[in-house]
Design an enzyme around this catalytic site. Sequence first.
Site, short mmCIF file in Angstrom:
data_model
loop_
_atom_site.label_atom_id
_atom_site.label_comp_id
_atom_site.label_asym_id
_atom_site.label_seq_id
_atom_site.Cartn_x
_atom_site.Cartn_y
_atom_site.Cartn_z
N CYS A 104 0.83 -1.21 0.00
CA CYS A 104 0.00 0.00 0.00
C CYS A 104 0.86 1.26 0.00
O CYS A 104 1.32 1.71 1.05
CB CYS A 104 -0.93 0.01 1.21
SG CYS A 104 -2.02 1.44 1.25
N CYS B 189 -0.67 4.15 2.06
CA CYS B 189 -0.49 4.09 3.52
C CYS B 189 0.95 4.37 3.92
O CYS B 189 1.23 5.18 4.78
CB CYS B 189 -0.82 2.70 4.06
SG CYS B 189 -2.30 1.98 3.43
N ASP B 190 1.85 3.61 3.32
CA ASP B 190 3.21 3.53 3.85
C ASP B 190 4.23 4.37 3.08
O ASP B 190 5.35 4.54 3.54
CB ASP B 190 3.67 2.07 3.87
CG ASP B 190 2.74 1.20 4.71
OD1 ASP B 190 2.27 1.70 5.75
OD2 ASP B 190 2.49 0.05 4.35
#
Lengths: 78, 301
Positions: B130, B133-134
């Site tokens: 992701c 997200c990261d």
Amino acid sequence: MIKSVKVYSTPTCPWCLRLKQFLRENNIHFEDYDVSTDQARAEEMISISGQMGVPVLDIEGEIIVGFDKEKIKQALGL
Amino acid sequence: MYDLIIIGAGPAGITASVYGARKGINTLVITKDIGGQAALSGDIENYTGYQFITGPELATKFQEHMRKYDIALKENEEVQEVEKIGDVIKIKTNKGLYESRTAIIASGKRSRELNVPGEKEFKNRGLTYCATCDGPLFRDKEVAVIGGGNSALDAAIQLMRIAKKVYLINIASELGGDVIMRQKVMESKVVTVVNNAQTMAILGNKFVNGIKIKRENKEEILAVEGVFVEIGLIPNSEFARGIEKNQFQEIKVNSYNETNVPAIFAAGDVTDVPEKQIIIAAGEGAKAALGAFGYLVRHRF
């Protein structure tokens, strides 16, 4: 008893949003560190949790990775 | 005994739950997460009514909409088995057993894994599925995106604003995906496209420090601290054992969202519906809920 709670998160991760929502719903006060802009906190998060995924929750030294509701409830005594 | 159990809370599952609640049927939603893949999307510019909204914001809106109604919700719960015995559908999860008269499978898709050495070991230790997200944790670092389609291009575009260098490791001889996204990637000085390259292994000690790739029968190592795997999606349909699927393991549905098992419906990305889009999944969820309601009426439950 009020516990010291720290959240390491990024603004774009959905689990971070869910975690913070959960804490607010339960009236838990927390420090929110945005690790996408705060490099020192990002490194701190990696060193305390041994991994790079967000969110990371620090409840008085107990480290919880991800939005693990049961563990969080237990750690907070909810 | 529920009237309707919905498996999944992405756009399809949440929409189905709202339609179920408005029909006044006793509805339960069992899900691992809320928002599904939509919550992991970057910028969304094609969901009618929102000219621009981010994935996490749209997922929050969906969730607020669901919570407006009195819908039972089991979160962080994974379905392991769905079985129909007589007129009762039994749904087994990692936490319990539930019974219902109808069900909608809306469990979506998940990221495909590379299946190379080091992948499991370094998950969340530099390897992620992701970028939304990261990605921000890789500021000024060198990273690799693995894949060559739209999701890989989307990840590369997000990362070229953050990372120092982005390798795009593509197994094919040229990039796929939309031309506009391809252009953005090709024009970036930060991105290096590596075509015809197979990813062999993820390397590191405590965290990722490189990847091993193979090009023209020659192996080489690229020093990177982040690896973003974007090689497509697979349906979360393993638990639906007795239900008919296509060659991609997508659940087969007709235009009424019926599966081959009466009273079990399916909707969204887990099905063989053409085109996987948030708005399509939402519409399919509505159709499935109305179908389940019709079934209950016809069978006088």
